[in-house]
Design an enzyme around this catalytic site. Structure first.
Site, short mmCIF file in Angstrom:
data_model
loop_
_atom_site.label_atom_id
_atom_site.label_comp_id
_atom_site.label_asym_id
_atom_site.label_seq_id
_atom_site.Cartn_x
_atom_site.Cartn_y
_atom_site.Cartn_z
N ARG A 31 0.82 -1.22 0.00
CA ARG A 31 0.00 0.00 0.00
C ARG A 31 0.85 1.27 0.00
NH1 ARG A 31 -5.59 -0.29 1.89
NH2 ARG A 31 -6.37 -2.15 0.90
N ARG A 35 -3.88 6.61 0.64
CA ARG A 35 -4.43 7.83 1.28
C ARG A 35 -3.47 8.59 2.17
NH1 ARG A 35 -9.75 4.77 3.10
NH2 ARG A 35 -8.04 3.32 3.37
N ARG A 44 -7.35 11.07 -6.33
CA ARG A 44 -8.49 10.20 -6.01
C ARG A 44 -9.79 11.00 -6.03
NH1 ARG A 44 -12.33 7.62 -4.63
NH2 ARG A 44 -12.56 6.15 -2.91
N ASP A 81 -6.74 -3.30 -7.38
CA ASP A 81 -7.25 -3.90 -6.14
C ASP A 81 -7.55 -5.37 -6.39
OD1 ASP A 81 -8.24 -2.89 -3.33
OD2 ASP A 81 -9.60 -4.46 -3.99
N TYR A 157 -14.59 -12.17 0.45
CA TYR A 157 -15.32 -10.93 0.17
C TYR A 157 -16.57 -11.20 -0.68
CZ TYR A 157 -11.44 -8.30 2.13
OH TYR A 157 -10.50 -7.80 2.99
O1 CP3 Z 1 -0.10 -1.81 -2.40
C1 CP3 Z 1 -0.40 -0.92 -3.25
O2 CP3 Z 1 -0.02 0.26 -3.16
C2 CP3 Z 1 -1.13 -1.37 -4.51
C3 CP3 Z 1 -2.54 -1.25 -4.51
C4 CP3 Z 1 -3.40 -2.15 -3.64
C5 CP3 Z 1 -4.64 -1.69 -3.11
N1 CP3 Z 1 -5.27 -2.74 -2.51
C6 CP3 Z 1 -5.14 -0.32 -3.22
C7 CP3 Z 1 -6.27 0.12 -2.38
C8 CP3 Z 1 -3.28 -3.49 -3.30
C9 CP3 Z 1 -2.15 -4.45 -3.58
C10 CP3 Z 1 -4.47 -3.87 -2.58
C11 CP3 Z 1 -4.72 -5.23 -2.09
C12 CP3 Z 1 -5.93 -5.50 -1.32
N2 CP3 Z 1 -7.17 -4.97 -1.48
C13 CP3 Z 1 -6.00 -6.48 -0.31
C14 CP3 Z 1 -4.88 -7.38 0.12
C15 CP3 Z 1 -3.93 -6.74 1.05
C16 CP3 Z 1 -4.50 -6.39 2.40
O3 CP3 Z 1 -4.59 -5.17 2.68
O4 CP3 Z 1 -4.83 -7.30 3.17
C17 CP3 Z 1 -7.31 -6.48 0.17
C18 CP3 Z 1 -7.88 -7.37 1.26
C19 CP3 Z 1 -8.06 -5.52 -0.60
C20 CP3 Z 1 -9.50 -5.20 -0.50
C21 CP3 Z 1 -9.75 -3.80 -0.12
N3 CP3 Z 1 -9.46 -2.71 -0.93
C22 CP3 Z 1 -10.31 -3.30 1.08
C23 CP3 Z 1 -10.75 -4.16 2.25
C24 CP3 Z 1 -10.35 -1.91 0.98
C25 CP3 Z 1 -10.95 -0.93 1.96
C26 CP3 Z 1 -10.05 -0.65 3.10
C27 CP3 Z 1 -9.32 0.62 2.86
O5 CP3 Z 1 -8.12 0.69 3.18
O6 CP3 Z 1 -9.96 1.59 2.42
C28 CP3 Z 1 -9.77 -1.56 -0.28
C29 CP3 Z 1 -9.59 -0.19 -0.82
C30 CP3 Z 1 -8.25 0.20 -1.32
N4 CP3 Z 1 -7.41 -0.57 -2.06
C31 CP3 Z 1 -7.64 1.48 -1.15
C32 CP3 Z 1 -6.41 1.43 -1.82
C33 CP3 Z 1 -5.42 2.55 -1.98
C34 CP3 Z 1 -8.27 2.66 -0.44
C35 CP3 Z 1 -9.40 3.17 -1.28
C36 CP3 Z 1 -9.51 4.69 -1.33
O7 CP3 Z 1 -8.63 5.36 -1.84
O8 CP3 Z 1 -10.56 5.18 -0.88
#
Ligand code: CP3
Length: 351
Positions: A31, A35, A44, A81, A157
């Site tokens: 990540r 944000r 975003r 994602d 999910y």
């Molecule tokens: O690592 C990176 O920078 C690459 C991008 C990336 C994202 N999600 C961007 C993201 C990667 C590799 C993921 C993987 C991901 N997504 C996982 C596996 C890793 C982990 O964290 O356990 C999972 C379970 C998800 C599913 C997911 N996506 C959830 C549960 C959420 C909401 C929680 C949150 O942090 O908001 C997301 C959203 C998400 N994916 C965001 C980002 C940058 C935030 C969304 C936003 O900008 O509003």
């Protein structure tokens, strides 16, 4: 361990995956785009929905590059994602502001009729276009990591319709109707192979498979729903692209890491924060690359506490095939200066 072509080893990040120790260790952070960065929040806000951002090659490539420009990480990770796969298959995904993902849940085999591999082409193509742009735009020495969610974690999910703390919907379905649940896992496994192959053909250098909920399964179920589908993905990718290392991240499964590595054939494992450094050393000594495992909250804390733990991890992993990373993703509260401090500190290791 992969026998990588010499020209691939120009990217320091890839060296541990051929069993080599690198000093200082390569560094990137899960990540690393997100944000906590003001430039991410700005883009975003302009992009509309989160998935619109994932499906916009120009904007997704820009977001991927933001942390590389700031910090010079050794690897970039494609901005996308893990829930792009169910969305592309036909179970549409929404991200409500501040609430996380929402899907219309699929809780039994009847729901699988909504999904089809033939639906995925256009959405997967947009992600691959992001990869192609990045291959041109990234500095030569920076590796590009592609990824997918592991079938088990993505299925949690899909069955729950949202994130959950216990993954009960998927676990119950798998106990109640293992054949039906296997059909879902099979669809996800096939889709993941197509998706990852597309990312590799478009230019990614390595793959990471995120299994964030691997730790919620009992022993037999871990083998059936985590190890076996991941092994199939790894073997298909290896057959088609022998030069591309695959990293597994079975979060919460430190006690089963050896089973996971032996059973899946991954070239590297990403270890979560709970994994003892002694376990990471044991794995590294077998030649499997190890990634990890700083607590993301130390990156919020900063200061001496951060420096001390970075030093401890780097010292423990000296001489082993190791990539510095967090044990889970960066949290939004992280001060960006602490990330710069971490990278500088890692780069002192071995000096
Ligand atoms: O690592 C990176 O920078 C690459 C991008 C990336 C994202 N999600 C961007 C993201 C990667 C590799 C993921 C993987 C991901 N997504 C996982 C596996 C890793 C982990 O964290 O356990 C999972 C379970 C998800 C599913 C997911 N996506 C959830 C549960 C959420 C909401 C929680 C949150 O942090 O908001 C997301 C959203 C998400 N994916 C965001 C980002 C940058 C935030 C969304 C936003 O900008 O509003």
């Amino acid at each position: 361990m992969r026998d990588l072509k010499p020209e691939r080893l120009d990217k320091r990040f890839l060296q541990p995956f051929s069993g080599k120790a690198v000093a200082p260790p390569p560094v990137w952070l899960m990540r690393q785009a997100g944000r906590y960065l003001p430039e991410y929040r700005k883009l975003r806000a302009e992009a509309g929905s989160f998935l619109d951002l994932c499906y916009s090659p120009k904007l997704a490539a820009e977001v991927t590059l933001q942390p590389i420009r700031r910090y010079g990480f050794d690897a970039a990770i494609l901005f996308s994602d893990i829930l792009v796969v169910p969305d592309a298959l036909g179970q549409s995904v929404r991200f409500a502001e501040g609430e996380g993902p929402r899907l219309d849940p699929i809780k039994s085999i009847a729901g699988l009729s909504r999904l089809a591999l033939s639906n995925t082409h256009d959405k997967f193509a947009l992600v691959c276009e992001t990869v192609a742009r990045l291959s041109n735009e990234l500095p030569r020495e920076t590796a590009l990591i592609g990824f997918c969610g592991a079938p088990w974690t993505v299925a949690t999910y899909m069955a729950e319709g949202k994130g959950s703390s216990d993954q009960a919907a998927a676990r119950s379905w798998a106990y109640r109707d293992p054949a039906g649940f296997a059909a879902l896992i099979d669809i996800l496994t096939e889709a993941s192979i197509v998706y990852l192959s597309g990312q590799i053909e478009a230019g990614v250098d390595a793959i990471q498979i995120f299994d964030s909920w691997a730790g919620s399964l009992a022993e037999n179920e871990f083998t059936r729903w985590v190890v076996e589908p991941t092994a199939r993905i790894v073997s298909e990718i290896r057959k088609r692209h022998p030069d591309v290392p695959v990293i597994g991240f079975p979060r919460g499964a430190a006690a089963s890491l050896q089973t996971y590595i032996a059973g899946t054939g991954v070239d590297g494992v990403s270890c979560d924060t709970s994994c003892p450094l002694s376990v990471m050393q044991t794995i590294g000594r077998t030649g499997t690359a190890v990634q990890g495992n700083l607590d993301p909250l130390l990156l919020v804390t900063g200061g001496d506490a951060l420096d001390d733990r970075v030093d401890t991890i780097c010292r423990a992993m000296t001489g082993l095939p190791f990539v510095f990373n967090l044990g889970h993703g960066i949290v939004p509260e992280t001060p960006p200066d602490n990330v710069a401090r971490l990278v500088a500190r890692v780069r002192l290791a071995g000096k």
